[in-house]
Scaffold this active site. Structure first.
Site, PDB file in Angstrom:
ATOM      1  N   LYS A  15       0.833  -1.219   0.000  1.00 10.08           N
ATOM      2  CA  LYS A  15       0.000   0.000   0.000  1.00 10.08           C
ATOM      3  C   LYS A  15       0.866   1.267   0.000  1.00 10.08           C
ATOM      4  O   LYS A  15       0.668   2.164  -0.806  1.00 10.08           O
ATOM      5  CB  LYS A  15      -0.943   0.026   1.222  1.00 10.08           C
ATOM      6  CG  LYS A  15      -1.901  -1.155   1.286  1.00 10.08           C
ATOM      7  CD  LYS A  15      -2.845  -1.044   2.469  1.00 10.08           C
ATOM      8  CE  LYS A  15      -2.136  -1.102   3.823  1.00 10.08           C
ATOM      9  NZ  LYS A  15      -1.471  -2.396   4.090  1.00 10.08           N
TER      10      LYS A  15
ATOM     11  N   ARG B 115      -9.911   0.965   8.377  1.00 13.75           N
ATOM     12  CA  ARG B 115      -9.507  -0.416   8.634  1.00 13.75           C
ATOM     13  C   ARG B 115     -10.577  -1.179   9.411  1.00 13.75           C
ATOM     14  O   ARG B 115     -10.412  -2.369   9.674  1.00 13.75           O
ATOM     15  CB  ARG B 115      -8.229  -0.419   9.469  1.00 13.75           C
ATOM     16  CG  ARG B 115      -6.956  -0.696   8.707  1.00 13.75           C
ATOM     17  CD  ARG B 115      -5.809  -0.543   9.693  1.00 13.75           C
ATOM     18  NE  ARG B 115      -4.643  -1.295   9.336  1.00 13.75           N
ATOM     19  CZ  ARG B 115      -3.581  -0.782   8.727  1.00 13.75           C
ATOM     20  NH1 ARG B 115      -3.559   0.478   8.362  1.00 13.75           N
ATOM     21  NH2 ARG B 115      -2.534  -1.540   8.491  1.00 13.75           N
TER      22      ARG B 115
ATOM     23  N   ARG C  63      11.442  -5.666   5.315  1.00 12.46           N
ATOM     24  CA  ARG C  63      11.142  -4.238   5.124  1.00 12.46           C
ATOM     25  C   ARG C  63      12.040  -3.385   6.022  1.00 12.46           C
ATOM     26  O   ARG C  63      12.270  -3.695   7.187  1.00 12.46           O
ATOM     27  CB  ARG C  63       9.675  -3.960   5.463  1.00 12.46           C
ATOM     28  CG  ARG C  63       9.371  -2.455   5.547  1.00 12.46           C
ATOM     29  CD  ARG C  63       7.907  -2.141   5.447  1.00 12.46           C
ATOM     30  NE  ARG C  63       7.059  -2.810   6.413  1.00 12.46           N
ATOM     31  CZ  ARG C  63       5.725  -2.793   6.341  1.00 12.46           C
ATOM     32  NH1 ARG C  63       5.113  -2.160   5.366  1.00 12.46           N
ATOM     33  NH2 ARG C  63       5.014  -3.430   7.254  1.00 12.46           N
TER      34      ARG C  63
ATOM     35  N   ARG D 288      10.779  -1.712  11.590  1.00 17.66           N
ATOM     36  CA  ARG D 288       9.647  -1.384  12.453  1.00 17.66           C
ATOM     37  C   ARG D 288       9.470  -2.457  13.515  1.00 17.66           C
ATOM     38  O   ARG D 288       9.584  -3.644  13.231  1.00 17.66           O
ATOM     39  CB  ARG D 288       8.367  -1.291  11.601  1.00 17.66           C
ATOM     40  CG  ARG D 288       8.225   0.032  10.886  1.00 17.66           C
ATOM     41  CD  ARG D 288       7.156   0.034   9.824  1.00 17.66           C
ATOM     42  NE  ARG D 288       5.893  -0.580  10.222  1.00 17.66           N
ATOM     43  CZ  ARG D 288       4.811  -0.609   9.438  1.00 17.66           C
ATOM     44  NH1 ARG D 288       4.855  -0.071   8.238  1.00 17.66           N
ATOM     45  NH2 ARG D 288       3.708  -1.183   9.852  1.00 17.66           N
TER      46      ARG D 288
ATOM     47  N   ARG E 215      -1.205  -9.010  13.189  1.00 19.11           N
ATOM     48  CA  ARG E 215      -1.765  -8.042  12.237  1.00 19.11           C
ATOM     49  C   ARG E 215      -2.554  -8.740  11.138  1.00 19.11           C
ATOM     50  O   ARG E 215      -3.585  -8.241  10.695  1.00 19.11           O
ATOM     51  CB  ARG E 215      -0.638  -7.198  11.635  1.00 19.11           C
ATOM     52  CG  ARG E 215      -0.168  -6.132  12.616  1.00 19.11           C
ATOM     53  CD  ARG E 215       1.250  -5.720  12.356  1.00 19.11           C
ATOM     54  NE  ARG E 215       1.412  -4.995  11.121  1.00 19.11           N
ATOM     55  CZ  ARG E 215       2.573  -4.910  10.467  1.00 19.11           C
ATOM     56  NH1 ARG E 215       3.643  -5.526  10.926  1.00 19.11           N
ATOM     57  NH2 ARG E 215       2.649  -4.198   9.369  1.00 19.11           N
TER      58      ARG E 215
HETATM   59  P1  ADP Z   1       2.158  -1.882   3.195  1.00 17.45           P
HETATM   60  O1  ADP Z   1       2.132  -0.373   3.224  1.00 17.45           O
HETATM   61  O2  ADP Z   1       0.954  -2.471   2.519  1.00 17.45           O
HETATM   62  O3  ADP Z   1       2.405  -2.493   4.541  1.00 17.45           O
HETATM   63  P2  ADP Z   1       4.778  -1.597   1.854  1.00 17.45           P
HETATM   64  O4  ADP Z   1       4.553  -0.736   0.662  1.00 17.45           O
HETATM   65  O5  ADP Z   1       5.464  -1.007   3.014  1.00 17.45           O
HETATM   66  O6  ADP Z   1       3.380  -2.318   2.285  1.00 17.45           O
HETATM   67  O7  ADP Z   1       5.579  -2.894   1.347  1.00 17.45           O
HETATM   68  C1  ADP Z   1       6.001  -3.917   2.252  1.00 17.45           C
HETATM   69  C2  ADP Z   1       7.411  -4.395   1.891  1.00 17.45           C
HETATM   70  O8  ADP Z   1       7.370  -5.116   0.673  1.00 17.45           O
HETATM   71  C3  ADP Z   1       8.429  -3.280   1.677  1.00 17.45           C
HETATM   72  O9  ADP Z   1       9.689  -3.739   2.089  1.00 17.45           O
HETATM   73  C4  ADP Z   1       8.401  -3.049   0.169  1.00 17.45           C
HETATM   74  O10 ADP Z   1       9.635  -2.532  -0.320  1.00 17.45           O
HETATM   75  C5  ADP Z   1       8.135  -4.455  -0.353  1.00 17.45           C
HETATM   76  N1  ADP Z   1       7.285  -4.484  -1.545  1.00 17.45           N
HETATM   77  C6  ADP Z   1       6.152  -3.772  -1.780  1.00 17.45           C
HETATM   78  N2  ADP Z   1       5.635  -4.059  -2.992  1.00 17.45           N
HETATM   79  C7  ADP Z   1       6.469  -4.994  -3.540  1.00 17.45           C
HETATM   80  C8  ADP Z   1       6.473  -5.685  -4.795  1.00 17.45           C
HETATM   81  N3  ADP Z   1       5.506  -5.507  -5.717  1.00 17.45           N
HETATM   82  N4  ADP Z   1       7.479  -6.565  -5.010  1.00 17.45           N
HETATM   83  C9  ADP Z   1       8.451  -6.771  -4.084  1.00 17.45           C
HETATM   84  N5  ADP Z   1       8.493  -6.148  -2.884  1.00 17.45           N
HETATM   85  C10 ADP Z   1       7.522  -5.262  -2.611  1.00 17.45           C
HETATM   86  P1  ADP Z   2       0.794  -2.015   7.469  1.00  9.86           P
HETATM   87  O1  ADP Z   2      -0.132  -1.818   6.351  1.00  9.86           O
HETATM   88  O2  ADP Z   2       2.085  -2.604   7.088  1.00  9.86           O
HETATM   89  O3  ADP Z   2       0.145  -2.756   8.616  1.00  9.86           O
HETATM   90  P2  ADP Z   2       0.503   0.747   8.458  1.00  9.86           P
HETATM   91  O4  ADP Z   2       1.620   1.724   8.462  1.00  9.86           O
HETATM   92  O5  ADP Z   2      -0.663   1.014   7.592  1.00  9.86           O
HETATM   93  O6  ADP Z   2       1.208  -0.630   8.094  1.00  9.86           O
HETATM   94  O7  ADP Z   2      -0.036   0.547   9.941  1.00  9.86           O
HETATM   95  C1  ADP Z   2       0.824   0.232  11.006  1.00  9.86           C
HETATM   96  C2  ADP Z   2       0.029   0.106  12.286  1.00  9.86           C
HETATM   97  O8  ADP Z   2      -0.545   1.384  12.634  1.00  9.86           O
HETATM   98  C3  ADP Z   2      -1.163  -0.854  12.236  1.00  9.86           C
HETATM   99  O9  ADP Z   2      -0.796  -2.197  12.480  1.00  9.86           O
HETATM  100  C4  ADP Z   2      -2.033  -0.287  13.369  1.00  9.86           C
HETATM  101  O10 ADP Z   2      -1.534  -0.641  14.644  1.00  9.86           O
HETATM  102  C5  ADP Z   2      -1.831   1.222  13.213  1.00  9.86           C
HETATM  103  N1  ADP Z   2      -2.846   1.766  12.282  1.00  9.86           N
HETATM  104  C6  ADP Z   2      -2.636   2.272  11.047  1.00  9.86           C
HETATM  105  N2  ADP Z   2      -3.795   2.648  10.476  1.00  9.86           N
HETATM  106  C7  ADP Z   2      -4.767   2.353  11.365  1.00  9.86           C
HETATM  107  C8  ADP Z   2      -6.179   2.448  11.344  1.00  9.86           C
HETATM  108  N3  ADP Z   2      -6.843   2.944  10.286  1.00  9.86           N
HETATM  109  N4  ADP Z   2      -6.866   2.045  12.452  1.00  9.86           N
HETATM  110  C9  ADP Z   2      -6.229   1.554  13.529  1.00  9.86           C
HETATM  111  N5  ADP Z   2      -4.896   1.403  13.595  1.00  9.86           N
HETATM  112  C10 ADP Z   2      -4.166   1.795  12.533  1.00  9.86           C
END
Ligand code: ADP
Ligand code: ADP
Ligand code: ZN
Length: 211
Positions: free
Chosen positions: A8, A83, A122, A155, A166
């Protein structure tokens, strides 16, 4: 939308660059507030580090305040919000207040195996939030952000236990939202298990079509 690790954040930055709109990431806002020593961030991190969601009240409030800024009048992208169904209902209210609406909800699909691997590998910039992957998106210099030279870190919630939690929470609390948006006819699915550029291409196809 999409499970943790689906891509995302990575795709959000590409979308907002192309369509020139701000990206509003609740996770990033919480991490920024924590790194700045703000009490909202410190309180939120108690939930975040173990993989739990921050409360709907706090999350909705942080989004409501952010949407009030001037840069959201034309368009904006939400990353990681809503979410829960309660957040989606609150968002509908905020959008009515600003005389705005949602054009599209993009759901990035991925398997659990891929998600675990991605989150364990990551790395995130402490200063600007840019995201790296130790194999698929490596920084030019180990541990240093290409964008701002900030320090890269893992993280706390990307530990194996937190990732498990999660993913469970995603299944129970967030996935039901897909139906909420598919009922409105604005939900689009994209395969997130392709390389970065292909995922971006698929998202742009959807967004170019609805513009
Ligand atoms: P989210 O915001 O949904 O948690 P991230 O954009 O932070 O996801 O991506 C999670 C991890 O996977 C990061 O280390 C990112 O660089 C990697 N990643 C994201 N998209 C891809 C992809 N299409 N192919 C390979 N690695 C990816
Ligand atoms: P990822 O998509 O990799 O889980 P985010 O950066 O979107 O990463 O979120 C990290 C953490 O921040 C979540 O696991 C949650 O604890 C908190 N968080 C983010 N967005 C929300 C939301 N909309 N509602 C509740 N908690 C949230
Ligand atoms: Zn940086």
């Amino acid at each position: 939308m999409g499970p943790p690790g689906a891509g995302k954040g990575s795709q959000a930055s590409r979308i907002t660059t192309k369509y020139e709109m701000p990206s509003i990431s609740t996770g990033q806002m919480f991490r920024d507030a924590y790194n700045a020593g703000e009490s909202i961030g410190i309180n939120a991190m108690e939930f975040i580090k173990d993989g739990n969601l921050v409360s709907d009240d706090i999350t909705n409030e942080i989004v409501r305040l952010r949407l009030h800024k001037e840069d959201t009048t034309t368009s904006f992208l939400l990353d990681g919000f809503p979410r829960t169904v309660a957040q989606a209902i609150a968002l509908d209210g905020m959008l009515v207040d600003m005389d705005s609406n949602l054009d599209a909800v993009i759901n990035i699909l991925s398997s659990h195996d891929v998600l675990f691997e991605r989150m364990e590998q990551r790395r995130v910039c402490k200063k600007c939030g840019a995201t790296y992957h130790l194999r698929f998106k490596t920084p030019s210099v180990d541990g240093v952000c290409d964008v701002c030279s900030g320090e890269l870190y893992q993280r706390e919630d990307d530990s194996h236990e937190s990732v498990k939690r999660r993913l469970e929470i995603y299944e129970t609390k967030t996935k039901p939202l897909l139906e909420y948006y598919s009922d409105r006819g604005i939900l689009y699915h994209v395969n997130g298990m392709q390389d970065f550029d292909k995922v971006t291409e698929d998202i742009f196809l959807v967004l170019d079509d609805i513009k």
